[in-house]
Structures are given as C-alpha cells and as structure tokens.
Design an enzyme around this catalytic site. Structure first.
Site, PDB file in Angstrom:
ATOM      1  N   TRP A 292      53.542  44.414  95.000  1.00 28.18           N
ATOM      2  CA  TRP A 292      53.464  45.113  93.954  1.00 28.18           C
ATOM      3  C   TRP A 292      52.319  45.948  93.750  1.00 28.18           C
ATOM      4  O   TRP A 292      51.449  45.644  94.394  1.00 28.18           O
ATOM      5  CB  TRP A 292      53.608  43.992  92.821  1.00 28.18           C
ATOM      6  CG  TRP A 292      53.171  44.629  91.605  1.00 28.18           C
ATOM      7  CD1 TRP A 292      51.659  44.805  91.310  1.00 28.18           C
ATOM      8  CD2 TRP A 292      53.863  45.209  90.394  1.00 28.18           C
ATOM      9  NE1 TRP A 292      51.698  45.463  90.001  1.00 28.18           N
ATOM     10  CE2 TRP A 292      52.968  45.571  89.380  1.00 28.18           C
ATOM     11  CE3 TRP A 292      55.140  44.898  90.042  1.00 28.18           C
ATOM     12  CZ2 TRP A 292      53.384  45.921  88.185  1.00 28.18           C
ATOM     13  CZ3 TRP A 292      55.589  45.469  89.039  1.00 28.18           C
ATOM     14  CH2 TRP A 292      54.791  45.985  87.993  1.00 28.18           C
ATOM     15  N   MET A 293      52.562  47.103  93.373  1.00 29.81           N
ATOM     16  CA  MET A 293      51.677  48.092  93.349  1.00 29.81           C
ATOM     17  C   MET A 293      51.530  48.438  91.663  1.00 29.81           C
ATOM     18  O   MET A 293      52.640  48.978  91.168  1.00 29.81           O
ATOM     19  CB  MET A 293      51.539  49.381  94.004  1.00 29.81           C
ATOM     20  CG  MET A 293      51.027  50.460  93.627  1.00 29.81           C
ATOM     21  SD  MET A 293      52.003  51.964  94.299  1.00 29.81           S
ATOM     22  CE  MET A 293      50.629  51.870  96.148  1.00 29.81           C
TER      23      MET A 293
ATOM     24  N   ASP B 187      48.466  50.685  88.830  1.00 26.49           N
ATOM     25  CA  ASP B 187      47.659  51.704  88.825  1.00 26.49           C
ATOM     26  C   ASP B 187      46.446  52.441  90.121  1.00 26.49           C
ATOM     27  O   ASP B 187      46.437  51.850  90.694  1.00 26.49           O
ATOM     28  CB  ASP B 187      46.330  51.562  87.824  1.00 26.49           C
ATOM     29  CG  ASP B 187      46.872  50.874  86.402  1.00 26.49           C
ATOM     30  OD1 ASP B 187      48.009  50.559  86.431  1.00 26.49           O
ATOM     31  OD2 ASP B 187      45.802  50.393  85.735  1.00 26.49           O
TER      32      ASP B 187
ATOM     33  N   TRP C 237      53.832  41.584  89.426  1.00 20.88           N
ATOM     34  CA  TRP C 237      52.381  41.541  89.115  1.00 20.88           C
ATOM     35  C   TRP C 237      52.000  40.324  89.230  1.00 20.88           C
ATOM     36  O   TRP C 237      52.494  39.301  88.900  1.00 20.88           O
ATOM     37  CB  TRP C 237      52.134  42.040  87.860  1.00 20.88           C
ATOM     38  CG  TRP C 237      50.850  42.411  87.234  1.00 20.88           C
ATOM     39  CD1 TRP C 237      50.077  43.561  87.611  1.00 20.88           C
ATOM     40  CD2 TRP C 237      49.918  41.615  86.661  1.00 20.88           C
ATOM     41  NE1 TRP C 237      49.060  43.457  87.014  1.00 20.88           N
ATOM     42  CE2 TRP C 237      48.630  42.147  86.783  1.00 20.88           C
ATOM     43  CE3 TRP C 237      49.989  40.244  86.229  1.00 20.88           C
ATOM     44  CZ2 TRP C 237      47.569  41.824  86.139  1.00 20.88           C
ATOM     45  CZ3 TRP C 237      48.784  39.341  85.620  1.00 20.88           C
ATOM     46  CH2 TRP C 237      47.685  40.171  85.827  1.00 20.88           C
TER      47      TRP C 237
ATOM     48  N   PHE D 161      40.563  44.000  88.178  1.00 25.25           N
ATOM     49  CA  PHE D 161      41.356  45.136  87.518  1.00 25.25           C
ATOM     50  C   PHE D 161      40.955  46.451  88.023  1.00 25.25           C
ATOM     51  O   PHE D 161      40.018  46.860  88.747  1.00 25.25           O
ATOM     52  CB  PHE D 161      41.259  44.979  86.023  1.00 25.25           C
ATOM     53  CG  PHE D 161      42.386  43.851  85.633  1.00 25.25           C
ATOM     54  CD1 PHE D 161      42.937  43.149  86.429  1.00 25.25           C
ATOM     55  CD2 PHE D 161      42.583  43.690  84.294  1.00 25.25           C
ATOM     56  CE1 PHE D 161      43.829  41.833  85.912  1.00 25.25           C
ATOM     57  CE2 PHE D 161      43.822  42.934  83.607  1.00 25.25           C
ATOM     58  CZ  PHE D 161      44.109  42.103  84.581  1.00 25.25           C
ATOM     59  N   SER D 162      41.676  47.438  87.215  1.00 24.96           N
ATOM     60  CA  SER D 162      41.425  48.817  87.503  1.00 24.96           C
ATOM     61  C   SER D 162      40.064  49.421  87.464  1.00 24.96           C
ATOM     62  O   SER D 162      39.259  48.959  86.734  1.00 24.96           O
ATOM     63  CB  SER D 162      42.379  49.849  86.703  1.00 24.96           C
ATOM     64  OG  SER D 162      43.720  49.623  87.114  1.00 24.96           O
TER      65      SER D 162
ATOM     66  N   ARG E 142      37.989  47.377  79.686  1.00 24.10           N
ATOM     67  CA  ARG E 142      38.255  47.660  81.271  1.00 24.10           C
ATOM     68  C   ARG E 142      38.635  48.989  81.542  1.00 24.10           C
ATOM     69  O   ARG E 142      38.278  50.135  80.738  1.00 24.10           O
ATOM     70  CB  ARG E 142      39.622  46.900  81.635  1.00 24.10           C
ATOM     71  CG  ARG E 142      40.914  47.196  80.601  1.00 24.10           C
ATOM     72  CD  ARG E 142      41.909  46.370  81.079  1.00 24.10           C
ATOM     73  NE  ARG E 142      43.265  46.684  80.183  1.00 24.10           N
ATOM     74  CZ  ARG E 142      43.520  46.114  79.245  1.00 24.10           C
ATOM     75  NH1 ARG E 142      42.472  45.080  78.594  1.00 24.10           N
ATOM     76  NH2 ARG E 142      44.692  46.158  78.556  1.00 24.10           N
ATOM     77  N   ASP E 143      38.764  49.022  83.170  1.00 20.20           N
ATOM     78  CA  ASP E 143      39.001  50.358  83.704  1.00 20.20           C
ATOM     79  C   ASP E 143      38.115  51.455  83.702  1.00 20.20           C
ATOM     80  O   ASP E 143      38.409  52.535  83.261  1.00 20.20           O
ATOM     81  CB  ASP E 143      40.610  50.829  83.165  1.00 20.20           C
ATOM     82  CG  ASP E 143      41.564  49.883  83.034  1.00 20.20           C
ATOM     83  OD1 ASP E 143      41.466  48.741  83.789  1.00 20.20           O
ATOM     84  OD2 ASP E 143      42.372  49.911  82.153  1.00 20.20           O
TER      85      ASP E 143
ATOM     86  N   GLU F 153      43.900  52.361  77.812  1.00 27.41           N
ATOM     87  CA  GLU F 153      43.651  51.827  79.330  1.00 27.41           C
ATOM     88  C   GLU F 153      43.313  53.177  80.069  1.00 27.41           C
ATOM     89  O   GLU F 153      43.774  54.145  79.880  1.00 27.41           O
ATOM     90  CB  GLU F 153      44.947  51.240  79.944  1.00 27.41           C
ATOM     91  CG  GLU F 153      45.330  49.865  79.057  1.00 27.41           C
ATOM     92  CD  GLU F 153      46.220  49.018  79.621  1.00 27.41           C
ATOM     93  OE1 GLU F 153      46.106  47.783  79.897  1.00 27.41           O
ATOM     94  OE2 GLU F 153      47.549  49.741  80.030  1.00 27.41           O
TER      95      GLU F 153
HETATM   96  C1  FRU Z   1      47.044  49.520  83.411  1.00 24.42           C
HETATM   97  C2  FRU Z   1      46.432  48.070  83.379  1.00 24.42           C
HETATM   98  C3  FRU Z   1      45.072  48.222  83.339  1.00 24.42           C
HETATM   99  C4  FRU Z   1      44.548  47.191  84.089  1.00 24.42           C
HETATM  100  C5  FRU Z   1      45.493  47.115  85.124  1.00 24.42           C
HETATM  101  C6  FRU Z   1      45.957  45.451  85.375  1.00 24.42           C
HETATM  102  O1  FRU Z   1      48.259  49.602  83.781  1.00 24.42           O
HETATM  103  O2  FRU Z   1      46.848  47.164  82.405  1.00 24.42           O
HETATM  104  O3  FRU Z   1      44.568  48.333  82.092  1.00 24.42           O
HETATM  105  O4  FRU Z   1      43.121  47.267  84.560  1.00 24.42           O
HETATM  106  O5  FRU Z   1      46.690  47.590  84.589  1.00 24.42           O
HETATM  107  O6  FRU Z   1      46.613  45.370  86.836  1.00 24.42           O
END
Ligand code: FRU
Length: 493
Positions: free
Chosen positions: A32-33, A35, A59, A94-95, A162-163, A217
């Site tokens: 799975w891939m 972001d 995921w 996470f991202s 996050r991110d 996000e």
């Molecule tokens: C966005 C997200 C980010 C998070 C990541 C988790 O698609 O929900 O906010 O970091 O994917 O995989």
C-alpha cells in the site's frame, strides 16, 4: 532484525512485476502507498518518499517508502527509509517532508505515539520528529520528538497535529503542520528553528474560515510568481456548487504573506483538482527554479482497486505550477516530453457521430484534442474501451462543463463514478490534454487552467479510444505513446 530491515527484505522478496503496474506513475514495490512525503532535491537527485505499508494492500503501520529520479519520470526504488520502531513513533511514521542540510538529508515526519490508559482507552498523540541521512540510510535523532505538540497553544489538538513541511529562509528553518483548533476546525500552524532540534511556535498561518473542512492534512507553503500559496488537504469538506466536492480534497489558498504576523492574507481559494482521485499534494523547487507538485492519485473514501491486484496506490505525474493573471496553472513536467514516441497528428479533422482514428488507441498515451470550431453541443473522448468497458470525458458546450464518467470501467463497488466541472475561462476553443497510464487519466484543460484526475482499473485489453460528437466538430489532435525504455540521448534533454 530491525523493523526497517524486515520491511526491506519483504520488499525485495515480494516486489510486484513492473508489467502489472503503470508505466510512468510512481507506485510502491509492494503493498500500500498513500501520501507523497519528503519530495525534494538532495545532492542533485529528486527524492520521493511516501506513506508505505509493504506487508498488505491496505493501510497499516506507516513506513516511509523511497524512490529517486533524475527527471521526475523514471524512478529507481530504494530501501524503505523509516519504520515505526520507537516509543514516539510506534503508531506510525506519518507524512512529512525533507530538506538538504549541512548534516545530510533531513526528514521531518509525524511520529504517532500510542498510549493506553489504565481503563484500556487507547489514544494516539502526534508530534513532529527528525531523521538525518545520506540519501539512503536515515538515523532518528536522540532529541525526538523535536516539535512536541506541547509547544502548541493549549486549546489546539494533541491528537491531530501532523504532516510537517519544512523550508529554509536565510538561516532559519520554518515548518508548517496541520492542526485543529478548539472547535475542531482545520488550521495550519507555523514554527521556526535555527538548528532543526529546537523549535518555537510562531502562529496560525491560515485557518478554515469556517468552511474549508475540518482537520487540515498535508500543508505546503511556498512563493510563486509574486504571491504566496498554501496548499492543504482538508478532511470532511462540503461541496460548494461545482467548485469543491464532499469529503477529503486539496485546495490552494493564494494571497500575500504578512511576515510581521506570520499570516497568509488569502485572496482566493481554489480546488487543486476536480477529479475523483487527488489528495495530499506536496511540492519542491528545482535547481532551475520550477515549482513542481506531486499528489497521491487516490481517494480515502474510494478504494476501488481489484481484489487480486497486489499493489495499491499511485502518484500523479509531477506537475509544474505557474501563476498567471491569478490563475494557478498545472502542467506535466516538461521532462515527460522526452519519453514521447510514435507521434500522430491530425489538423482540422472533422469529427461527427462516433469516430475511431487509425493509430489512436492504447492505455499509455499523451493525447491532446483541441476543439477549434464546429456545430455541436456534446463532444466526448472515450477511452479504455472495448465492447464491455469504457470511461469518458464529455464536454457540454453551452453549459461550459466537462463531465467524467467511469460507471462502465469495470467497477464492482457502489462508489462515485461521475463528476462534473465548470470550465474556468471558457472560450471559443477548448484544449484537452489527457495522460493515460493504464489505470489512470489526468486531464489538463486549456494548458493547465484546471485538472481532473481519476483512476479506473479496467482490464488492459480495453484499449480503444473513440471520439464522439452530436454534430460536427473540427479538431486538432496530437498523440504520443509514452515509453520509458527509450535509449537516452543527452542532447535531447
Ligand atoms: C493524509 C494522511 C496524513 C497522515 C497520513 C497517514 O492522507 O491522513 O494526514 O500523515 O495520511 O498515512
């Protein structure tokens, strides 16, 4: 064996054959891939990391997958870069993003920390972490998490933070992250640091204005053609006519950056893409000054890949961004042109009823159809077609709309199949450039004024391309195949 070694070993052993995959869109070696992460230039090469769960096509605990390229089109798969293996990121890496520093390539990402209270209630907390490496191997620093949520004003969420996207101005690093305020509304928060390890909270760079979704996000923030742009992917947004759609999507806030208050004074907010599968974009700046954006070509609410397919998720083609007369243009990176083969051109061709043209067929195409004149109301480009299947774009001239329809693409799930967009700056001619890569289509309207990106997992033997018109349309056509194994000629770049 470490978790990272295990992921790499799994990837090497279970790598899905290239034949089953798209030709020029990035996919993960296995599993799975989602972001794009860490999209950046390091030591002259383009690096792309991504949210990765190698072990299944769903995921799961997030790793960072890794690929590198010299030209945004041809990618080399590298070992995974991060695995969720510490107390501060055991719930997932996470991202995040990456930047070239004197210490090496710095990755900033969200560490998800899992906790369980005495009464068994589980909660995840999110903080920003740092890892530094040489372009292949990365070490998480001992100061982690370097941007703990405790730095935020108290009323902002500790669970949704996050991110991080990092950049440098003069000697200072800045980082923007997604956040939620006390009312659960989305916002982007800004931090600064001199050394990557010690960060200071600065401001709310922008917020959802009561209408642009809940949790924000994957923010990104950059200067472009004299303005500043914040791209962000809000969750739980509501449609507003044809401009936005329900659910997760990606928007651009375009305006002036008030540096005194670290605040974006936005002048307009637009959809980044009108299709069914576009999310979490991230940008980089090339050495020749271009701003390039890549996004996850999938939607959280519609996981439509066939069960037997062992890989799940693709990236869009990297796109060059430009801002002209307040319009944000997106076009495929110019490097793609190098891989075009077998050109076919038609000039002022009359199309009426249903028309298939010699040499215009296939599932890996760069096809431009320019409608120059004619007497008609509806014009369609139909692709991935045979007797059973088809997917189409239909232009409605007087409504000035383009509708996408994948109802007959072979889906066996009850998901969104149709979406319509209003053409911005509609004129007397209409130029439609389609990039088809087996399971996806990216439409660039009028040289990138708008884009429409969607997936469809139609069996590959459906490869007819048909033009259909309810009157007579006069069109110019330019068609190429895209082939990556073309021998490279340095003088052509
Ligand atoms: C966005 C997200 C980010 C998070 C990541 C988790 O698609 O929900 O906010 O970091 O994917 O995989």
């Amino acid at each position: 064996m470490t978790k990272l070694e295990k992921a790499n070993q799994y990837q090497e052993k279970h790598r899905v054959s290239k034949r089953e995959k798209p030709v020029f869109h990035v996919t993960s070696p296995t599993g799975w891939m989602n972001d794009p992460n860490g999209f950046s230039v390091y030591q002259g090469k383009v690096h792309l990391f991504y949210q990765y769960h190698p072990y299944s096509d769903e995921w799961g605990p997030m790793h960072w997958g890794h690929a590198v390229s010299d030209d945004f089109v041809k990618w080399e798969e590298l070992p995974p870069a991060l695995a969720p293996d510490t107390d501060y990121d055991g719930g997932g890496c996470f991202s995040g993003s990456a930047i070239e520093t004197d210490e090496g390539q710095a990755l900033v990402y969200t560490g998800v920390q899992e906790t369980e209270s005495e009464d068994g209630i589980k909660k995840n907390f999110q903080n920003q972490c740092l890892a530094i490496g040489d372009g292949v191997h990365y070490e998480k620093v001992r100061e982690n998490p370097v941007v703990p949520a405790a730095l935020l004003p108290e009323e902002y969420s500790r669970e949704d933070f996050r991110d991080p996207k990092i950049w440098k101005e003069k000697e200072t690093y800045y980082l923007v992250a997604g956040s939620k305020d006390a009312k659960n509304d989305g916002q982007a928060v800004l931090f600064a640091s001199e050394d990557l390890r010690h960060w200071q909270y600065l401001s709310v760079l922008a917020d959802n204005r009561g209408k642009y979704g809940k949790m924000w996000e994957c923010p990104d923030f950059f200067a472009l053609c004299g303005k500043h742009i914040l791209t962000v992917s809000p969750m739980n947004m509501q449609a507003d006519g044809k401009e936005f759609h329900n659910g997760n999507q990606s928007i651009a806030m375009i305006g002036e950056y008030d540096r005194q208050n670290y605040h974006l004074l936005e002048e307009q907010v637009v959809s980044l893409d009108y299709g069914l599968d576009f999310y979490a974009p991230q940008t980089l700046q090339t050495e020749d000054g271009r701003r390039i954006m890549i996004a996850w070509m999938q939607s959280w609410d519609m996981n439509i890949k066939p069960e037997e397919q062992k890989w799940n998720g693709m990236m869009t083609i990297p796109r060059e961004l430009e801002l002209k007369d307040d319009i944000l243009y997106q076009n495929p990176v110019k490097e793609l042109e190098y891989y075009r083969t077998e050109p076919v051109f038609y000039k002022k061709k009359e199309i009426s009823a249903t028309c298939s043209l010699p040499e215009i067929h296939g599932r890996v195409l760069d096809l431009t159809v320019e409608l120059v004149s004619g007497d008609y109301e509806k014009f369609s480009i139909i692709f991935a077609k045979n007797e059973t299947y088809e997917t189409r774009f239909q232009y409605l001239k007087s409504a000035e709309t383009i509708a996408f329809d994948r109802t007959r693409c072979g889906l066996t799930k009850d998901v969104v199949c149709r979406r319509e967009m209003k053409i911005r700056k509609a004129g007397t001619t209409l130029k439609l450039r389609l990039l088809l890569d087996k399971f996806s289509v990216e439409l660039f309207v009028n040289d990138g004024v708008q884009t429409f990106t969607s997936t469809f997992y139609t069996p590959l033997d459906a490869k007819d391309v048909i033009l259909e018109c309810d009157g007579t349309a006069v069109v110019n056509i330019e068609k190429y195949k895209i082939t990556l194994d073309r021998a490279r000629r340095e003088d052509e770049i």
